[in-house]
Design a protein around this motif. Structure first.
Motif, PDB file in Angstrom:
ATOM      1  N   PHE A   1      81.560  36.037  -7.751  1.00 22.30           N
ATOM      2  CA  PHE A   1      81.370  36.005  -9.196  1.00 22.30           C
ATOM      3  C   PHE A   1      80.084  35.244  -9.530  1.00 22.30           C
ATOM      4  O   PHE A   1      79.297  35.653 -10.385  1.00 22.30           O
ATOM      5  N   ALA A   2      79.875  34.126  -8.829  1.00 20.08           N
ATOM      6  CA  ALA A   2      78.669  33.317  -9.057  1.00 20.08           C
ATOM      7  C   ALA A   2      77.422  34.113  -8.679  1.00 20.08           C
ATOM      8  O   ALA A   2      76.406  34.082  -9.386  1.00 20.08           O
ATOM      9  N   ALA A   3      77.488  34.853  -7.562  1.00 26.16           N
ATOM     10  CA  ALA A   3      76.347  35.670  -7.141  1.00 26.16           C
ATOM     11  C   ALA A   3      76.048  36.735  -8.189  1.00 26.16           C
ATOM     12  O   ALA A   3      74.881  37.039  -8.475  1.00 26.16           O
ATOM     13  N   ALA A   4      77.128  37.284  -8.795  1.00 26.12           N
ATOM     14  CA  ALA A   4      76.941  38.288  -9.846  1.00 26.12           C
ATOM     15  C   ALA A   4      76.228  37.673 -11.049  1.00 26.12           C
ATOM     16  O   ALA A   4      75.401  38.329 -11.685  1.00 26.12           O
ATOM     17  N   LEU A   5      76.548  36.399 -11.347  1.00 23.43           N
ATOM     18  CA  LEU A   5      75.857  35.711 -12.445  1.00 23.43           C
ATOM     19  C   LEU A   5      74.370  35.584 -12.126  1.00 23.43           C
ATOM     20  O   LEU A   5      73.512  35.776 -12.985  1.00 23.43           O
ATOM     21  N   ALA A   6      74.064  35.265 -10.870  1.00 23.59           N
ATOM     22  CA  ALA A   6      72.666  35.121 -10.451  1.00 23.59           C
ATOM     23  C   ALA A   6      71.930  36.448 -10.613  1.00 23.59           C
ATOM     24  O   ALA A   6      70.804  36.492 -11.118  1.00 23.59           O
ATOM     25  N   ALA A   7      72.589  37.557 -10.226  1.00 24.08           N
ATOM     26  CA  ALA A   7      71.967  38.872 -10.354  1.00 24.08           C
ATOM     27  C   ALA A   7      71.733  39.208 -11.832  1.00 24.08           C
ATOM     28  O   ALA A   7      70.697  39.762 -12.201  1.00 24.08           O
ATOM     29  N   GLN A   8      72.703  38.817 -12.650  1.00 25.80           N
ATOM     30  CA  GLN A   8      72.574  39.072 -14.083  1.00 25.80           C
ATOM     31  C   GLN A   8      71.427  38.252 -14.667  1.00 25.80           C
ATOM     32  O   GLN A   8      70.741  38.689 -15.586  1.00 25.80           O
ATOM     33  N   LEU A   9      71.234  37.067 -14.116  1.00 22.46           N
ATOM     34  CA  LEU A   9      70.114  36.224 -14.545  1.00 22.46           C
ATOM     35  C   LEU A   9      68.793  36.940 -14.241  1.00 22.46           C
ATOM     36  O   LEU A   9      67.883  36.969 -15.064  1.00 22.46           O
ATOM     37  N   ALA A  10      68.721  37.540 -13.039  1.00 24.92           N
ATOM     38  CA  ALA A  10      67.510  38.273 -12.668  1.00 24.92           C
ATOM     39  C   ALA A  10      67.263  39.409 -13.655  1.00 24.92           C
ATOM     40  O   ALA A  10      66.133  39.641 -14.086  1.00 24.92           O
ATOM     41  N   ARG A  11      68.337  40.118 -14.023  1.00 26.51           N
ATOM     42  CA  ARG A  11      68.182  41.243 -14.949  1.00 26.51           C
ATOM     43  C   ARG A  11      67.729  40.754 -16.325  1.00 26.51           C
ATOM     44  O   ARG A  11      66.866  41.356 -16.961  1.00 26.51           O
ATOM     45  N   THR A  12      68.317  39.637 -16.771  1.00 20.91           N
ATOM     46  CA  THR A  12      67.941  39.084 -18.074  1.00 20.91           C
ATOM     47  C   THR A  12      66.473  38.674 -18.089  1.00 20.91           C
ATOM     48  O   THR A  12      65.747  38.958 -19.044  1.00 20.91           O
ATOM     49  N   LEU A  13      66.027  38.015 -17.009  1.00 25.12           N
ATOM     50  CA  LEU A  13      64.635  37.553 -16.951  1.00 25.12           C
ATOM     51  C   LEU A  13      63.668  38.732 -16.883  1.00 25.12           C
ATOM     52  O   LEU A  13      62.581  38.695 -17.464  1.00 25.12           O
TER      53      LEU A  13
ATOM     54  N   PHE B   1      68.297  37.766  -6.071  1.00 29.29           N
ATOM     55  CA  PHE B   1      69.029  36.675  -6.725  1.00 29.29           C
ATOM     56  C   PHE B   1      70.481  36.642  -6.243  1.00 29.29           C
ATOM     57  O   PHE B   1      71.059  35.582  -6.069  1.00 29.29           O
ATOM     58  N   TYR B   2      71.067  37.837  -6.057  1.00 25.68           N
ATOM     59  CA  TYR B   2      72.467  37.913  -5.621  1.00 25.68           C
ATOM     60  C   TYR B   2      72.620  37.248  -4.253  1.00 25.68           C
ATOM     61  O   TYR B   2      73.438  36.349  -4.068  1.00 25.68           O
ATOM     62  N   VAL B   3      71.783  37.693  -3.328  1.00 28.42           N
ATOM     63  CA  VAL B   3      71.857  37.149  -1.963  1.00 28.42           C
ATOM     64  C   VAL B   3      71.453  35.664  -1.963  1.00 28.42           C
ATOM     65  O   VAL B   3      72.093  34.832  -1.320  1.00 28.42           O
ATOM     66  N   GLY B   4      70.392  35.339  -2.736  1.00 23.64           N
ATOM     67  CA  GLY B   4      69.950  33.945  -2.828  1.00 23.64           C
ATOM     68  C   GLY B   4      71.060  33.046  -3.367  1.00 23.64           C
ATOM     69  O   GLY B   4      71.276  31.940  -2.871  1.00 23.64           O
ATOM     70  N   GLY B   5      71.767  33.524  -4.391  1.00 29.21           N
ATOM     71  CA  GLY B   5      72.872  32.763  -4.982  1.00 29.21           C
ATOM     72  C   GLY B   5      73.973  32.514  -3.968  1.00 29.21           C
ATOM     73  O   GLY B   5      74.491  31.398  -3.836  1.00 29.21           O
ATOM     74  N   LEU B   6      74.308  33.576  -3.219  1.00 23.90           N
ATOM     75  CA  LEU B   6      75.327  33.448  -2.173  1.00 23.90           C
ATOM     76  C   LEU B   6      74.924  32.386  -1.153  1.00 23.90           C
ATOM     77  O   LEU B   6      75.703  31.476  -0.835  1.00 23.90           O
ATOM     78  N   LEU B   7      73.680  32.505  -0.666  1.00 25.75           N
ATOM     79  CA  LEU B   7      73.218  31.600   0.389  1.00 25.75           C
ATOM     80  C   LEU B   7      73.169  30.152  -0.101  1.00 25.75           C
ATOM     81  O   LEU B   7      73.529  29.227   0.629  1.00 25.75           O
ATOM     82  N   LEU B   8      72.740  29.968  -1.351  1.00 25.92           N
ATOM     83  CA  LEU B   8      72.628  28.626  -1.924  1.00 25.92           C
ATOM     84  C   LEU B   8      73.996  27.939  -1.927  1.00 25.92           C
ATOM     85  O   LEU B   8      74.122  26.768  -1.532  1.00 25.92           O
ATOM     86  N   ILE B   9      75.017  28.666  -2.352  1.00 28.41           N
ATOM     87  CA  ILE B   9      76.349  28.047  -2.427  1.00 28.41           C
ATOM     88  C   ILE B   9      76.928  27.815  -1.041  1.00 28.41           C
ATOM     89  O   ILE B   9      77.487  26.757  -0.759  1.00 28.41           O
ATOM     90  N   VAL B  10      76.758  28.808  -0.157  1.00 28.01           N
ATOM     91  CA  VAL B  10      77.291  28.637   1.201  1.00 28.01           C
ATOM     92  C   VAL B  10      76.608  27.453   1.882  1.00 28.01           C
ATOM     93  O   VAL B  10      77.258  26.598   2.494  1.00 28.01           O
ATOM     94  N   ALA B  11      75.273  27.356   1.720  1.00 27.36           N
ATOM     95  CA  ALA B  11      74.542  26.249   2.325  1.00 27.36           C
ATOM     96  C   ALA B  11      74.982  24.920   1.708  1.00 27.36           C
ATOM     97  O   ALA B  11      75.190  23.934   2.415  1.00 27.36           O
ATOM     98  N   GLY B  12      75.140  24.910   0.378  1.00 27.71           N
ATOM     99  CA  GLY B  12      75.581  23.690  -0.307  1.00 27.71           C
ATOM    100  C   GLY B  12      76.934  23.239   0.192  1.00 27.71           C
ATOM    101  O   GLY B  12      77.187  22.041   0.403  1.00 27.71           O
TER     102      GLY B  12
END
Lengths: 282, 117
Positions: A190-202, A249-260
């Motif tokens: 869900f968080a990754a989807a938010l990141a992708a949506q952020l990319a679309r908005t920008l 953004f989707y993949v980046g969001g996923l990786l950021l949380i997994v790494a965190g």
């Protein structure tokens, strides 16, 4: 009237599914229903205010005010979800290493509670403002009777909420030790989807302009308007024509949380004896 | 031992930096411009011709008193325009072809197609 119901259902679905997932994911939090109620309440009240202010908001930033606000909401919601994932992974570790008596862990859980409230409020706000705007416009602009709008809107809203409740009940059937691993994965997506949506908005606002062309098109086999497409879009951010930036953004969001999650795990030598009890991401 | 705040703070900072970078990118001068006007829940023009392969700055003018949500699955865009106001969004660069759009709140009458050529 059916059209009203369908639009309200679509606007409610994402928030309802999300609340259903978080309700299941916070089973270990005391007073979780109060927290969830608070999040939904704040989000609903905010939706009304945002809808009323929409005329002003959209004029800001040279006609891009709504996108700017959306981008901020998406960013904050993403951070709250990342925080939830990270803190619940730590919590599981601390629970199993019997460190939960330490004030440290308790304080952290307190913060995680506010993350839950904020994430819910923002998700409800994002979808709710559009729903309120639509209803207000419909009542003032059409000759439809208020009863018909209320009935259609109410039916759509109820159907959306019912889907969220079904999600919660479904998840609640999962036995304790697997539940958190399932809900954490759902929250991660869900968080990754938010990141992708952020990319679309920008991109839509013109602030990002590279990688804006679609990478692939699956609108033939799985259109966004099909029931499965709508469900997957609400749940994991399915997009039939994602741009390169959205995927990044989707993949980046996923990786950021997994790494965190990995990084924030305490590096103590006395590792828990039963790792299966810790709700960590795998 | 990691402190309480490092992980969330690090995330906040990363997101902030990402957003700053994103907003700092200057727009290319070569954007094309186009306008869609909404009146009585219909778009004008219903066939909007735009150049292919470059980005288009699309201005949505809503002359109705009611809000509308401009939506296009083909263009991967959705944007709410309140009544009696304007909104801006960017589309493309597009491959030559037809890209249908509609107003989600009044789908029966509000629809059209972007033709990139």
């Amino acid at each position: 009237m059916f059209g009203t119901a369908l639009i309200l259902f679509r606007e409610t679905l994402e928030a309802a599914l999300f609340v259903g997932i978080l309700a299941a994911a916070t089973r270990d939090l005391p007073q979780r229903w109060r927290l969830i109620g608070m999040g939904v309440g704040i989000g609903t009240a905010g939706s009304g205010l945002m809808a009323l202010a929409s005329g002003h908001i959209s004029q800001l930033a040279d006609g891009l005010g709504a996108d700017l606000l959306n981008a901020i909401i998406l960013c904050v919601a993403f951070i709250m979800l990342a925080w939830h994932c990270i803190s619940s992974a730590q919590h599981g570790r601390e629970m199993s290493s019997e460190a939960r008596q330490i004030g440290h862990a308790v304080a952290q859980r307190e913060q995680a509670r506010s993350a839950v409230v904020i994430a819910i409020a923002l998700t409800v706000l994002r979808e709710g403002a559009e729903a309120v705007l639509f209803i207000l416009g419909y009542v003032s602009g059409h000759n439809a009777s208020p009863q018909a709008v209320l009935l259609g809107g109410g039916a759509g809203l109820a159907a959306g909420i019912a889907t969220g409740v079904a999600m919660y009940l479904g998840l609640s059937r999962i036995p304790g030790k697997h539940l958190f691993s399932v809900t954490n994965k759902l929250i991660l997506l869900f968080a990754a989807a938010l990141a992708a949506q952020l990319a679309r908005t920008l991109t839509q606002a013109g602030w990002l302009q590279t990688l804006s062309e679609p990478l692939w098109d699956t609108s033939g086999p799985l259109p966004m308007t099909s029931p499965l497409g709508v469900l997957l879009h609400a749940l994991v951010g399915y997009d039939a024509r994602p741009s390169g930036m959205e995927l990044l953004f989707y993949v980046g969001g996923l990786l950021l949380i997994v790494a965190g999650t990995r990084l924030s795990r305490p590096r103590t030598s006395n590792a828990p004896k039963s790792p299966s009890h810790s709700p960590q991401l795998r | 031992m990691p402190s309480l705040f490092t992980a969330p703070l690090r995330l906040v900072m990363l997101a902030g930096v990402a957003l700053l970078c994103a907003s700092g990118v200057p727009a290319i001068a070569a954007d094309a411009e186009a306008t869609l006007t909404l009146k009585n829940h219909r778009f004008t023009p219903e066939e909007l011709k735009v150049p292919a392969h470059i980005r288009i700055k699309l201005t949505l003018v809503n002359e109705d008193t009611t809000p509308e949500e401009f939506e296009s699955h083909a263009l991967n865009r959705e944007k709410v325009v309140p009544g009696k106001s304007k909104a801006t969004l960017y589309i493309g660069p597009l491959q030559p072809g037809k890209y249908p759009f509609f107003g989600e709140y009044n789908e029966a009458t509000a629809h059209g197609v972007v033709i990139a050529e």
